[in-house]
Design a protein around this motif. Structure first.
Motif, PDB file in Angstrom:
ATOM      1  N   THR A 176       0.824  -1.211   0.000  1.00  0.00           N
ATOM      2  CA  THR A 176       0.000   0.000   0.000  1.00  0.00           C
ATOM      3  C   THR A 176       0.858   1.261   0.000  1.00  0.00           C
ATOM      4  OG1 THR A 176      -0.163  -0.035   2.428  1.00  0.00           O
ATOM      5  CG2 THR A 176      -1.893  -1.159   1.181  1.00  0.00           C
ATOM      6  N   GLU A 177       2.105   1.138   0.443  1.00  0.00           N
ATOM      7  CA  GLU A 177       2.995   2.301   0.493  1.00  0.00           C
ATOM      8  C   GLU A 177       3.686   2.561  -0.835  1.00  0.00           C
ATOM      9  OE1 GLU A 177       4.347   2.320   5.208  1.00  0.00           O
ATOM     10  OE2 GLU A 177       5.764   1.666   3.666  1.00  0.00           O
ATOM     11  N   ASN A 178       3.917   1.500  -1.621  1.00  0.00           N
ATOM     12  CA  ASN A 178       4.727   1.679  -2.816  1.00  0.00           C
ATOM     13  C   ASN A 178       4.301   0.706  -3.915  1.00  0.00           C
ATOM     14  OD1 ASN A 178       7.425   0.965  -4.434  1.00  0.00           O
ATOM     15  ND2 ASN A 178       7.594   3.047  -3.651  1.00  0.00           N
ATOM     16  N   SER A 179       3.934   1.240  -5.068  1.00  0.00           N
ATOM     17  CA  SER A 179       3.451   0.392  -6.162  1.00  0.00           C
ATOM     18  C   SER A 179       4.549  -0.508  -6.725  1.00  0.00           C
ATOM     19  CB  SER A 179       2.861   1.265  -7.276  1.00  0.00           C
ATOM     20  OG  SER A 179       3.835   2.166  -7.776  1.00  0.00           O
ATOM     21  N   ASP A 180       5.807  -0.057  -6.650  1.00  0.00           N
ATOM     22  CA  ASP A 180       6.909  -0.881  -7.150  1.00  0.00           C
ATOM     23  C   ASP A 180       7.027  -2.187  -6.372  1.00  0.00           C
ATOM     24  OD1 ASP A 180       7.543   0.998  -9.060  1.00  0.00           O
ATOM     25  OD2 ASP A 180       9.122   1.938  -7.859  1.00  0.00           O
ATOM     26  N   THR A 181       6.711  -2.128  -5.072  1.00  0.00           N
ATOM     27  CA  THR A 181       6.778  -3.337  -4.249  1.00  0.00           C
ATOM     28  C   THR A 181       5.736  -4.350  -4.711  1.00  0.00           C
ATOM     29  OG1 THR A 181       7.546  -2.045  -2.342  1.00  0.00           O
ATOM     30  CG2 THR A 181       6.656  -4.237  -1.893  1.00  0.00           C
ATOM     31  N   ILE A 182       4.538  -3.871  -5.043  1.00  0.00           N
ATOM     32  CA  ILE A 182       3.502  -4.775  -5.555  1.00  0.00           C
ATOM     33  C   ILE A 182       3.978  -5.440  -6.845  1.00  0.00           C
ATOM     34  CG2 ILE A 182       1.132  -4.965  -6.377  1.00  0.00           C
ATOM     35  CD1 ILE A 182       0.422  -2.525  -4.775  1.00  0.00           C
ATOM     36  N   THR A 183       4.596  -4.650  -7.722  1.00  0.00           N
ATOM     37  CA  THR A 183       5.098  -5.194  -8.982  1.00  0.00           C
ATOM     38  C   THR A 183       6.151  -6.264  -8.748  1.00  0.00           C
ATOM     39  OG1 THR A 183       4.688  -3.075 -10.085  1.00  0.00           O
ATOM     40  CG2 THR A 183       6.195  -4.593 -11.168  1.00  0.00           C
ATOM     41  N   ASP A 184       7.066  -5.979  -7.818  1.00  0.00           N
ATOM     42  CA  ASP A 184       8.134  -6.936  -7.504  1.00  0.00           C
ATOM     43  C   ASP A 184       7.549  -8.241  -6.958  1.00  0.00           C
ATOM     44  OD1 ASP A 184      10.039  -5.108  -8.282  1.00  0.00           O
ATOM     45  OD2 ASP A 184      10.450  -4.397  -6.256  1.00  0.00           O
TER      46      ASP A 184
END
Length: 323
Positions: free
Chosen positions: A225-233
Motif C-alpha cells: 500500500t505504500e509503494n506500487s513498485d513493491t507490488i510489482t516486484d
C-alpha cells in the motif's frame, strides 16, 4: 531470558515526569504516602506548580546519570567476561531508556550500535533476540537511527538472521526489526529491495512458523500500500501462487492474514489478478472450500469476509464490470 532474577534492590530510574512520580510513590509505598494512581497524568495536572517544578528539576538532574547508564550498558554488552544474565538484563534496561528519540540518538553517538552488532552475532539466542527487538524499538519512527542502521549494515544482518537463524524467536524478532526499518522509510525499503529482501520474507511466510506467516503477511501488505513498485516486484515473484498454496491447507487463524494480503495484491495489481483468475490455479475451489470451513465460526469471521471479497474480485462478472 534465562534464569530467575533476584529482587530489584535498585529500581530503574524514570525517564519522564510521569515515571518520576510513580518512582517516588513506589519508594514510599511502605510509609503513609498515597497509593500509586492509575492515571499519573491526572495527578500531575492537579499538582501544586511548585511541587511539579521540583519534580521537573529532579528529572533534569538525572540526565547525566542516564548517559552514564547507557555507557555502562554498552560496556557490559561488549565485555566477554560479563555473564549472560547480566547482558540480558542490560538489554532490558536499555529498552526502558531508548524509547526516547533523543536518548536513542545519544546511544548511537557514544558507540551503542557496536554493542548491538556484537549481540546480533552472539552464539546466545537470547542476545540475538534482544538486540533485534531493541533495534526495532530504537529505529521505529526515528529517521536518524534508521539511517545509521541502514548505513552500518544492520539490515543485512537482520535479513540473514530471518533467513538462516535456527531459533524461531530470533527469526520473528528479526522480521519485526526489518519492518520497523523499512515501513514508511524509503531508504530502508530501497536498501531492502536491493538485497532481495522480499524473497526472504516470502520464504518466511511459507515456513511452518505461524508467527512469521502472520507478521510477514502484515509487513508485505503495508509495503504494497505504500509503494506500487513493491507490488510489482511481489507479483513477478509469483506471490499469488505461493499464497494459494498456503490456503490449500485446512483453515487456521493465520489464514486471515494470508487472505488479507491476497486481497491487497488482487486489488492493486492487474498482474496478480490475472494470475488469480487462471483456471489452472484453482483458486475459486480453494476459496469455497475454506469458506465452508469458516462459516458460522466466530474466530474465522475476518477470514470469511476476506474469502467472500476474494470470490467477488475473482469472478468473471466482476472482471467484465470493471471494463
Amino acid at each position: 531470558m534465562s534464569g530467575g532474577q533476584p529482587p530489584n534492590e535498585n529500581p530503574r530510574q524514570p525517564k519522564d515526569l510521569q515515571g518520576l512520580l510513580k518512582f517516588c510513590l513506589e519508594a514510599t509505598k511502605e510509609e503513609d504516602a498515597p497509593a500509586i494512581p492509575d492515571n499519573p497524568e491526572g495527578v500531575l495536572e492537579s499538582m501544586d506548580p511548585q511541587r511539579r517544578q521540583w519534580l521537573e528539576d529532579a528529572l533534569k538532574g538525572m540526565s547525566v546519570d542516564v548517559i552514564e547508564q547507557l555507557g555502562n550498558g554498552i560496556k557490559n554488552l561488549m565485555d566477554d567476561t560479563v555473564d549472560l544474565d547480566a547482558k540480558e538484563e542490560t538489554l532490558d534496561c536499555l529498552e526502558d531508556w531508548l524509547g526516547n528519540i533523543d536518548m536513542a540518538i545519544n546511544f548511537h553517538k557514544i558507540g551503542g550500535f557496536a554493542a548491538l552488532t556484537k549481540c546480533l552475532l552472539s552464539q546466545h539466542p537470547s542476545l540475538r533476540t534482544g538486540a533485534a527487538h531493541l533495534i526495532a524499538e530504537v529505529g521505529q519512527n526515528n529517521e536518524y537511527c534508521q539511517d545509521r542502521f541502514i548505513q552500518e549494515g544492520f539490515l543485512q544482518l537482520l535479513v540473514d538472521q530471518l533467513d538462516h537463524d535456527q531459533d524461531e524467536a530470533c527469526r520473528v524478532k528479526a522480521l519485526y526489526s526489518i519492518s520497523c526499518l523499512c515501513r514508511d522509510y524509503n531508504p530502508g525499503r530501497d536498501a531492502f529491495t536491493k538485497m532481495d529482501g522480499w524473497s526472504v520474507v516470502v520464504r518466511a511466510i511459507l515456513s511452518d512458523v505461524l508467527k512469521l506467516r502472520t507478521k510477514g503477511c502484515y509487513f508485505l501488505g503495508v509495503a504494497c500500500t505504500e509503494n506500487s513498485d513493491t507490488i510489482t516486484d511481489l507479483a513477478k515473484m509469483g506471490l499469488v501462487q505461493q499464497l494459494v498454496s498456503i490456503l490449500q491447507e485446512p483453515l487456521d487463524l493465520s489464514h486471515e492474514h494470508v487472505l488479507s494480503l491476497l486481497v491487497t495484491l488482487i486489488q492493486f495489481s492487474d498482474t496478480s489478478r490475472a494470475e488469480a483468475m487462471e483456471p489452472a490455479l484453482g483458486l475459486e475451489g480453494v476459496l469455497k472450500s475454506r469458506l465452508s470451513e469458516g462459516k458460522g465460526k466466530e474466530e474465522y469471521m475476518e477470514s470469511v469476509i476476506h474469502l467472500t471479497n476474494l470470490l467477488k474480485l475473482c469472478s468473471k462478472e466482476e472482471e467484465q464490470a470493471d471494463r
